[in-house]
Scaffold this motif. Structure first.
Motif, PDB file in Angstrom:
ATOM      1  N   MET A 233       0.835  -1.187   0.000  1.00  0.00           N
ATOM      2  CA  MET A 233       0.000   0.000   0.000  1.00  0.00           C
ATOM      3  C   MET A 233       0.879   1.249   0.000  1.00  0.00           C
ATOM      4  O   MET A 233       2.046   1.193   0.377  1.00  0.00           O
ATOM      5  CB  MET A 233      -0.933   0.014   1.215  1.00  0.00           C
ATOM      6  N   THR A 234       0.294   2.364  -0.438  1.00  0.00           N
ATOM      7  CA  THR A 234       1.042   3.621  -0.471  1.00  0.00           C
ATOM      8  C   THR A 234       0.078   4.789  -0.431  1.00  0.00           C
ATOM      9  O   THR A 234      -1.125   4.628  -0.627  1.00  0.00           O
ATOM     10  CB  THR A 234       1.939   3.690  -1.727  1.00  0.00           C
ATOM     11  N   ASP A 235       0.628   5.978  -0.171  1.00  0.00           N
ATOM     12  CA  ASP A 235      -0.169   7.202  -0.130  1.00  0.00           C
ATOM     13  C   ASP A 235      -0.478   7.713  -1.533  1.00  0.00           C
ATOM     14  O   ASP A 235       0.329   7.561  -2.460  1.00  0.00           O
ATOM     15  CB  ASP A 235       0.597   8.315   0.597  1.00  0.00           C
ATOM     16  N   VAL A 236      -1.632   8.357  -1.647  1.00  0.00           N
ATOM     17  CA  VAL A 236      -2.011   9.063  -2.876  1.00  0.00           C
ATOM     18  C   VAL A 236      -2.305  10.509  -2.487  1.00  0.00           C
ATOM     19  O   VAL A 236      -3.081  10.765  -1.567  1.00  0.00           O
ATOM     20  CB  VAL A 236      -3.248   8.431  -3.540  1.00  0.00           C
ATOM     21  N   HIS A 237      -1.669  11.450  -3.183  1.00  0.00           N
ATOM     22  CA  HIS A 237      -1.814  12.866  -2.840  1.00  0.00           C
ATOM     23  C   HIS A 237      -2.658  13.652  -3.838  1.00  0.00           C
ATOM     24  O   HIS A 237      -3.196  14.703  -3.495  1.00  0.00           O
ATOM     25  CB  HIS A 237      -0.443  13.537  -2.744  1.00  0.00           C
ATOM     26  N   GLU A 238      -2.764  13.149  -5.065  1.00  0.00           N
ATOM     27  CA  GLU A 238      -3.459  13.892  -6.111  1.00  0.00           C
ATOM     28  C   GLU A 238      -4.420  12.976  -6.857  1.00  0.00           C
ATOM     29  O   GLU A 238      -4.156  11.781  -7.027  1.00  0.00           O
ATOM     30  CB  GLU A 238      -2.449  14.495  -7.099  1.00  0.00           C
ATOM     31  N   THR A 239      -5.534  13.554  -7.319  1.00  0.00           N
ATOM     32  CA  THR A 239      -6.521  12.744  -8.031  1.00  0.00           C
ATOM     33  C   THR A 239      -5.917  12.082  -9.263  1.00  0.00           C
ATOM     34  O   THR A 239      -6.289  10.958  -9.610  1.00  0.00           O
ATOM     35  CB  THR A 239      -7.715  13.614  -8.454  1.00  0.00           C
ATOM     36  N   SER A 240      -4.983  12.755  -9.918  1.00  0.00           N
ATOM     37  CA  SER A 240      -4.386  12.215 -11.143  1.00  0.00           C
ATOM     38  C   SER A 240      -3.545  10.975 -10.881  1.00  0.00           C
ATOM     39  O   SER A 240      -3.242  10.221 -11.806  1.00  0.00           O
ATOM     40  CB  SER A 240      -3.519  13.291 -11.818  1.00  0.00           C
ATOM     41  N   GLN A 241      -3.168  10.738  -9.628  1.00  0.00           N
ATOM     42  CA  GLN A 241      -2.342   9.576  -9.290  1.00  0.00           C
ATOM     43  C   GLN A 241      -3.160   8.313  -9.043  1.00  0.00           C
ATOM     44  O   GLN A 241      -2.654   7.202  -9.184  1.00  0.00           O
ATOM     45  CB  GLN A 241      -1.518   9.871  -8.027  1.00  0.00           C
ATOM     46  N   ALA A 242      -4.414   8.482  -8.661  1.00  0.00           N
ATOM     47  CA  ALA A 242      -5.190   7.370  -8.114  1.00  0.00           C
ATOM     48  C   ALA A 242      -5.294   6.180  -9.065  1.00  0.00           C
ATOM     49  O   ALA A 242      -5.052   5.027  -8.669  1.00  0.00           O
ATOM     50  CB  ALA A 242      -6.581   7.850  -7.713  1.00  0.00           C
ATOM     51  N   LYS A 243      -5.657   6.408 -10.308  1.00  0.00           N
ATOM     52  CA  LYS A 243      -5.884   5.298 -11.238  1.00  0.00           C
ATOM     53  C   LYS A 243      -4.611   4.484 -11.443  1.00  0.00           C
ATOM     54  O   LYS A 243      -4.630   3.252 -11.370  1.00  0.00           O
ATOM     55  CB  LYS A 243      -6.394   5.821 -12.577  1.00  0.00           C
ATOM     56  N   LYS A 244      -3.493   5.177 -11.675  1.00  0.00           N
ATOM     57  CA  LYS A 244      -2.243   4.463 -11.933  1.00  0.00           C
ATOM     58  C   LYS A 244      -1.761   3.725 -10.691  1.00  0.00           C
ATOM     59  O   LYS A 244      -1.298   2.580 -10.767  1.00  0.00           O
ATOM     60  CB  LYS A 244      -1.166   5.437 -12.417  1.00  0.00           C
TER      61      LYS A 244
END
Length: 279
Positions: A98-109
Motif C-alpha cells: 500500500m502507499t499514499d495518494v496525494h493527487e486525483t491524477s495519481q489514483a488510477k495508476k
C-alpha cells in the motif's frame, strides 16, 4: 447515499483479512521508499514476523512525502519509480502493498499496482481525491485529520461510499493539542467503528511532535509500543507501525519510526491483548 445501506463486511487486502470481525492485522514499513534493497530487507523481516506470529501484514511505504516540513527534505523516488519498487516488493515477498495518494491524477495508476490506497491525514476531506481512490475499486485507508473529531469522519466515509466502494478503513493518528503536540483519545476508536469501518491505530505517527525541530518533526518513538498496546486494548482492529532498520538515519520521520527489532515482541503482546478483549 445513506451509510445504513452499507453494513460492513470483512474484505481482503491481498491475502490479509480486514474488517470489524477480522483477526488483528498490521500495516508496516518505512515511512518513505529509500531504495529497493532497503524495502526488500524490511519486507523479508516482515514476512518472517508474519509467519512466526500468524499475523497478516501489509507492506506500506510512500513514493512521495508531499507534506514534509521543509522543501529541502527527502520526498522519495516519485510515483513511477516508487510503483516499480512496490511491485517488486510484492513479487519478492508476497506481501500485499500500500502507499499514499496525494493527487486525483495519481489514483488510477497507483490503483493498478498496489493492493490498498491510503489518503494522508491532511487530505482526508478532499472530496475529489476520496472519490478518485474509491473509484479504483481497491480498499481505501483514510488517516483521520489531526484537526477532525471522530464524528466528522462520517462525512469522509459517506463520500467514499457514494462512489460505490465499501472497502474502507479509518486510521487514528492523534489530534492537535496546542503547538507541536498530538494527543490520543482512545474513545475515538469505538466512535469511528460505529461508522461500520474497521479502525486502525497509527502508533508511530501518534508520537510525532509536528514541526518540533523547526524544519522537521520531532517525536518520541519509545512511546509507540505503549500506545499500540493501549489501542488494541481499546478495541482497535489493526495497527499501523512505521519501522526501519536504522531509525536515526531514516530519511523521513526519523524521530518516531520504530526499530524493526521491536516489532516481533510488540505484536506478540498485542495479539494476546486483542484476543483477550474479544473473549
Amino acid at each position: 447515499m445513506n451509510s445504513e445501506n452499507y453494513m460492513s463486511k470483512n474484505f481482503r487486502i491481498g491475502n490479509v483479512e480486514v474488517g470489524l470481525e477480522a483477526p488483528l492485522f498490521v500495516m508496516a514499513g518505512p515511512c518513505v521508499i529509500e531504495s529497493l534493497g532497503h524495502c526488500i530487507e524490511i519486507g523479508n523481516k516482515l514476512v518472517s514476523i508474519s509467519n512466526k506470529l500468524n499475523i497478516g501484514i501489509i507492506f506500506k511505504a510512500s513514493f512521495d512525502k508531499a507534506n514534509r516540513s521543509s522543501k529541502d527534505s527527502f520526498r522519495g523516488p516519485g510515483m513511477e519509480e516508487g510503483l516499480k519498487i512496490l511491485d517488486e516488493v510484492r513479487n519478492q515477498t508476497k506481501l500485499p502493498v500500500m502507499t499514499d495518494v496525494h493527487e486525483t491524477s495519481q489514483a488510477k495508476k497507483v490503483g493498478e499496482v498496489v493492493d490498498c490506497l491510503q489518503i494522508p491525514a491532511f487530505l482526508c476531506r478532499q472530496t475529489d481525491l476520496l472519490c478518485a481512490c474509491a473509484e479504483t475499486g481497491k480498499p481505501v485507508n483514510v488517516k483521520k485529520g489531526q484537526f477532525l473529531s471522530p464524528a466528522e469522519m462520517k462525512n469522509v466515509v459517506e463520500k467514499i461510499r457514494s462512489c460505490r466502494n465499501e472497502k474502507i478503513m479509518l486510521t487514528e493518528r492523534g489530534t492537535f493539542f496546542g503547538y507541536n503536540r498530538l494527543v490520543n483519545d482512545m474513545a475515538s476508536i469505538e466512535a469511528m467503528q460505529k461508522l461500520d469501518c474497521p479502525v486502525i491505530f497509527d502508533a508511530t505517527h501518534s508520537t510525532q511532535q509536528p514541526g518540533g525541530l523547526g524544519n522537521a518533526s520531532a517525536g518520541r518513538r519509545e512511546l509507540a509500543p505503549i500506545l499500540a498496546k493501549a489501542a488494541v486494548a481499546a478495541g482497535a482492529n489493526g495497527l499501523f507501525l512505521e519501522v526501519h532498520t536504522n531509525p536515526d538515519m531514516a530519511k523521513s520521520d526519523a524521530a518516531c519510526v520504530m526499530p524493526i527489532e521491536w516489532l516481533e515482541n510488540l505484536l506478540k503482546v498485542c495479539k494476546k491483548i486483542f484476543e483477550i478483549v474479544r473473549e
